[in-house]
Write a protein that holds these residues in place. Structure first.
Motif, PDB file in Angstrom:
ATOM      1  N   CYS A  58       0.852  -1.194   0.000  1.00 45.36           N
ATOM      2  CA  CYS A  58       0.000   0.000   0.000  1.00 45.36           C
ATOM      3  C   CYS A  58       0.887   1.243   0.000  1.00 45.36           C
ATOM      4  CB  CYS A  58      -0.910  -0.014   1.224  1.00 45.36           C
ATOM      5  SG  CYS A  58      -1.818   1.529   1.436  1.00 45.36           S
ATOM      6  N   CYS A  61       0.251   3.154   3.705  1.00 47.56           N
ATOM      7  CA  CYS A  61       0.591   2.615   5.022  1.00 47.56           C
ATOM      8  C   CYS A  61       1.615   1.474   5.008  1.00 47.56           C
ATOM      9  CB  CYS A  61      -0.677   2.153   5.745  1.00 47.56           C
ATOM     10  SG  CYS A  61      -1.370   0.630   5.073  1.00 47.56           S
ATOM     11  N   CYS A  70      -4.474   0.062   0.223  1.00 48.12           N
ATOM     12  CA  CYS A  70      -4.995  -1.180   0.799  1.00 48.12           C
ATOM     13  C   CYS A  70      -6.461  -0.996   1.195  1.00 48.12           C
ATOM     14  CB  CYS A  70      -4.158  -1.591   2.006  1.00 48.12           C
ATOM     15  SG  CYS A  70      -4.427  -0.559   3.452  1.00 48.12           S
ATOM     16  N   CYS A  73      -6.954   1.555   4.161  1.00 50.37           N
ATOM     17  CA  CYS A  73      -6.767   2.964   3.792  1.00 50.37           C
ATOM     18  C   CYS A  73      -7.901   3.455   2.888  1.00 50.37           C
ATOM     19  CB  CYS A  73      -5.432   3.160   3.073  1.00 50.37           C
ATOM     20  SG  CYS A  73      -4.025   3.111   4.190  1.00 50.37           S
TER      21      CYS A  73
HETATM   22 ZN   LIG Z   1      -2.925   1.171   3.486  1.00 52.44          ZN
END
Ligand SMILES: [Zn+2]
Length: 188
Positions: A58, A61, A70, A73
């Motif tokens: 991702c 993050c 992801c 998120c």
């Molecule tokens: Zn993420």
């Protein structure tokens, strides 16, 4: 040991390279796959191929993802004011399974990730950072360092505490202990 079977030997060697699989287990698994359950074996091969081909990190993050962002998120329902910092992307599985965390995550694998964490805090206007690190002297020192560097942002800092034994990684902590640790997190 010679099997006189090149492909089978390759499969055994590939399995031996996996974590926690010794030579004997690798031979047993390989035999099971090619002789006893060929349909399941082909399904497994296909599943590995598709998982590997779509897996990425991702951009926000650092979690394992199948898209640029992801699932966590990208989920509008998550509480974006709280970020749970973990040391390994695998820890996110454990925390998600516990169903107790509704905030975001950040994978802090090395000091190089600091700027990314700082940017995430600024972009998401985060207010609370919780460190889900297994307790150890080394991890406490790292928490202190990150907290110091993030001090200009006026964040609330906490860390998981009770129930997680010292030096044990999060994936080996049972869910009840993890739940207690999350609920009983202490302000630092
Ligand atoms: Zn993420």
């Amino acid at each position: 040991m010679r099997f006189y079977l090149d492909s089978f030997q390759n499969l055994v060697e590939a399995l031996t390279r996996l974590p926690a699989i010794g030579k004997k287990s690798a031979k047993n698994i390989a035999f099971e796959l090619v002789m006893r359950d060929r349909a399941a074996a082909l399904k497994l091969a296909h599943a590995i191929e598709s998982a590997v081909s779509v897996a990425r990190v991702c951009v926000c993050c650092g979690a394992l993802s199948e898209n640029e962002l992801c699932g966590v998120c990208a989920d509008e329902e998550r509480d974006r004011s709280k970020i749970c910092v973990v040391l390994s992307a695998k820890d996110i599985f454990t925390l998600e399974e516990s169903g107790l965390w509704n905030g975001l995550y950040f994978v802090y694998e090395s000091e190089e990730n600091f700027v990314k964490l700082e940017n995430m805090i600024k972009d998401r206007r985060a207010q609370e950072v919780i460190f889900a690190f297994a307790p150890s002297v080394q991890n406490d020192a790292l928490i202190y360092l990150i907290e110091e560097r993030l001090s200009p942002y006026g964040l609330i800092f906490s860390k998981i505490a009770h129930g997680v034994p010292t030096g044990v990684s999060l994936e080996n902590v049972d869910m009840i202990s993890l739940a207690r640790a999350l609920e009983g997190r202490v302000k630092i």
